[in-house]
Scaffold this motif. Structure first.
Motif, PDB file in Angstrom:
ATOM      1  N   PHE A   7      43.105  40.588  32.955  1.00  0.00           N
ATOM      2  CA  PHE A   7      41.925  40.918  33.161  1.00  0.00           C
ATOM      3  C   PHE A   7      41.576  42.312  32.581  1.00  0.00           C
ATOM      4  N   LYS A   8      42.624  43.184  32.168  1.00  0.00           N
ATOM      5  CA  LYS A   8      42.494  44.503  31.398  1.00  0.00           C
ATOM      6  C   LYS A   8      41.737  44.185  30.191  1.00  0.00           C
TER       7      LYS A   8
ATOM      8  N   GLY B  90      41.528  50.264  39.920  1.00  0.00           N
ATOM      9  CA  GLY B  90      40.412  50.440  39.044  1.00  0.00           C
ATOM     10  C   GLY B  90      39.357  49.301  39.236  1.00  0.00           C
ATOM     11  N   ASN B  91      39.950  48.057  39.503  1.00  0.00           N
ATOM     12  CA  ASN B  91      39.406  46.773  39.809  1.00  0.00           C
ATOM     13  C   ASN B  91      38.497  47.058  40.987  1.00  0.00           C
TER      14      ASN B  91
ATOM     15  N   PRO C 140      43.306  42.073  43.871  1.00  0.00           N
ATOM     16  CA  PRO C 140      44.720  42.319  43.905  1.00  0.00           C
ATOM     17  C   PRO C 140      44.934  43.849  43.046  1.00  0.00           C
TER      18      PRO C 140
ATOM     19  N   GLY D 176      46.529  47.670  42.180  1.00  0.00           N
ATOM     20  CA  GLY D 176      47.615  48.726  41.729  1.00  0.00           C
ATOM     21  C   GLY D 176      47.214  50.108  41.595  1.00  0.00           C
ATOM     22  N   ASN D 177      46.482  50.313  40.611  1.00  0.00           N
ATOM     23  CA  ASN D 177      45.648  51.476  40.535  1.00  0.00           C
ATOM     24  C   ASN D 177      44.488  51.597  41.014  1.00  0.00           C
TER      25      ASN D 177
ATOM     26  N   THR E 241      43.768  38.005  38.120  1.00  0.00           N
ATOM     27  CA  THR E 241      43.793  38.933  37.099  1.00  0.00           C
ATOM     28  C   THR E 241      44.853  38.546  35.930  1.00  0.00           C
TER      29      THR E 241
ATOM     30  N   ALA F 187      52.513  44.270  37.960  1.00  0.00           N
ATOM     31  CA  ALA F 187      51.661  45.086  37.299  1.00  0.00           C
ATOM     32  C   ALA F 187      50.788  45.734  38.382  1.00  0.00           C
ATOM     33  N   MET F 188      50.968  45.637  39.628  1.00  0.00           N
ATOM     34  CA  MET F 188      50.464  46.204  40.801  1.00  0.00           C
ATOM     35  C   MET F 188      51.519  47.036  41.473  1.00  0.00           C
TER      36      MET F 188
HETATM   37  C1  LIG Z   1      46.604  46.182  35.916  1.00  0.00           C
HETATM   38  C2  LIG Z   1      46.633  44.914  36.611  1.00  0.00           C
HETATM   39  C3  LIG Z   1      46.273  44.934  38.047  1.00  0.00           C
HETATM   40  C4  LIG Z   1      45.815  46.090  39.101  1.00  0.00           C
HETATM   41  O1  LIG Z   1      44.586  46.405  38.670  1.00  0.00           O
HETATM   42  P1  LIG Z   1      44.207  47.672  39.140  1.00  0.00           P
HETATM   43  O2  LIG Z   1      42.758  48.049  38.561  1.00  0.00           O
HETATM   44  O3  LIG Z   1      45.120  48.855  38.493  1.00  0.00           O
HETATM   45  O4  LIG Z   1      44.108  47.810  40.563  1.00  0.00           O
HETATM   46  C5  LIG Z   1      46.498  43.492  38.776  1.00  0.00           C
HETATM   47  N1  LIG Z   1      46.806  42.410  38.094  1.00  0.00           N
HETATM   48  C6  LIG Z   1      47.218  42.429  36.897  1.00  0.00           C
HETATM   49  C7  LIG Z   1      47.711  41.303  36.172  1.00  0.00           C
HETATM   50  C8  LIG Z   1      47.195  43.728  35.947  1.00  0.00           C
HETATM   51  O5  LIG Z   1      47.321  43.612  34.685  1.00  0.00           O
END
Ligand SMILES: *Cc1c(COP(=O)(O)O)cnc(C)c1O
Length: 422
Positions: free
Chosen positions: A93-94, A237-238, A232, A234-235, A366, A286-287
């Protein structure tokens, strides 16, 4: 602060993160009218209100179509939905944020050449490199720790050639980040190369992510009375982008902050205390973030603290055993293959829907499962098909330049090429 400054400055000089002072706001009537016209029309209007001005309406439309030139299917699964955000060039998704940001920079820059320097532990480098690949006036330099990103990830940013260089740093990811920081702090480099960053805290990556929340709402066959998104995270942003979409008027009832064992935000929601921790390694790599960079933005959006945030966001923690079990069960029962990150969102959504059975649930997927064959294949017991985008970059020639983990070496590598071109 205007969009151009936030976009190219990345972070305010006095610290903190950029957020729009005011967001455009849609009434439900306007949204319904746009929904009737279809998702494309809705997204164009949302993007226009976000970015015009400073851009012209035409430019916004052009950027939107060029950045989102891949589908975002909303797939029915059991009694809920999966929003597949992984059909872009790096299968994650990035791509959405990175591709939109690259085109915003090309459009809002002054036309002079620009060097985007990005330190990566894997995924960000490929999304940013692919986003800027072939864009006139832009060069990308990816710094990555030699031998410490997966071969597949390395391929995704080292086979592009053209305006993308991959520097294999003899050191760790921390060394790469340190080198990038030193480069941004070097006035001569900044001036001569017009150095800019494209990391995940850039507002130019965050804002475009509101689009797919509107898209999901528009794609649902019936307008839901209670809509939940499971993100889902991690940082974060989503998820922050989802909160912004809701502030813009999107009728969302709530969000699920789905995390792996890196649980600082679910813990904050439960206890009211924010305690960043060292990250722990999980199957959803990634999370694996112990100090989420967008927490600051969420806190700014909810000055009322954990209780206020908790009214809109529910935290759910999903361990590695549940990730595996979810991939296995969903494949067995529905023939659908989740990647480890999507599995976190799906498992968390299931838990919340048990308490809110009337709600319409959308889990954000994602990454494409083929990005994580070592996790997914043993669980589902069969090999995964390699998507075309991945097969194409596996077939291309890999080009990396070795670099010692020293700033003078990086400086020379950056300026050397610059001197040749002048
Ligand atoms: C970066 C990433 C996330 C986490 O997204 P955030 O916006 O950092 O919370 C989740 N899944 C995948 C596959 C990612 O690459």
């Amino acid at each position: 602060m205007d969009l151009r400054t936030a976009l190219f400055g990345n972070q305010p000089p006095e610290g903190g993160l950029y957020l729009p002072r005011a967001l455009p706001r849609f009434t439900l009537g306007e949204l319904r009218e746009l929904r009737a016209a279809g998702s494309d029309a809705l997204l164009e209007e949302v993007a226009r209100r976000l970015f015009a001005p400073p851009l012209s309406g035409d430019a916004v439309g052009r950027i939107l179509r060029a950045a989102l030139d891949f589908p975002l299917p909303l797939v029915p699964l059991a009694d809920a939905w999966v929003l597949e955000l992984f059909h872009g060039p790096t299968l994650a998704f990035k791509d959405v944020g990175a591709r939109f940001m690259a085109r915003l920079m090309a459009e809002l820059g002054d036309g002079g050449p620009l060097t985007v320097l990005v330190a990566t532990s894997g995924d960000t480098g490929s999304a940013v490199a692919q986003a800027f690949a072939g864009l006139p006036g832009a060069r990308v330099v990816v710094l990555f720790p030699d031998g410490r990103v997966s071969p597949l990830q390395e391929r995704q940013f080292s086979t592009l050639g053209g305006n993308v260089r991959a520097l294999a740093v003899r050191g760790s990811f921390d060394d790469c980040q340190r080198l990038a920081k030193q480069a941004f702090a070097d006035p001569e480099l900044r001036r001569r190369l017009r150095l800019t960053s494209a990391n995940s805290i850039n507002i130019g990556r965050l804002l475009p992510q509101v689009l797919y929340y509107f898209h999901a709402w528009a794609e649902l066959p019936r307008e839901p009375s209670e809509l939940l998104f499971s993100v889902p995270s991690g940082n974060f942003g989503n998820l922050t982008a989802g909160l912004l979409a809701a502030r813009m008027g999107l009728p969302v009832s709530g969000f699920v902050a789905a995390t792996n064992a890196n649980r600082v935000v679910p813990d904050y929601l439960e206890t009211g205390r924010y305690q960043p921790a060292a990250s722990v390694r999980t199957l959803a790599t990634a999370m694996d973030v112990g100090e989420p960079s967008n927490f600051e933005r969420m806190r700014a959006l909810y000055p009322g603290g954990a209780e206020a945030l908790g009214a809109d966001v529910q935290g759910v923690v999903v361990g590695d055993d549940v990730i595996r079990e979810t991939i296995r069960a969903v494949h067995g029962e529905h023939g659908y293959v989740l990647d480890p990150h999507g599995a976190v969102a799906w498992a968390a959504l299931g838990r919340v829907l048990r308490e809110r059975p009337a709600a319409t649930g959308v889990a954000l997927a994602t990454a494409h499962p083929a990005k994580f064959p070592e996790v997914v294949e043993p669980v589902i017991g069969r090999p995964l098909e390699v998507p075309e985008a991945l097969a194409a970059c596996l077939a291309r020639e890999r080009r990396v330049e070795p670099l010692g983990a020293r700033f003078d070496a990086l400086r020379e590598a950056l300026l050397g090429e610059d001197a040749e071109e002048v």
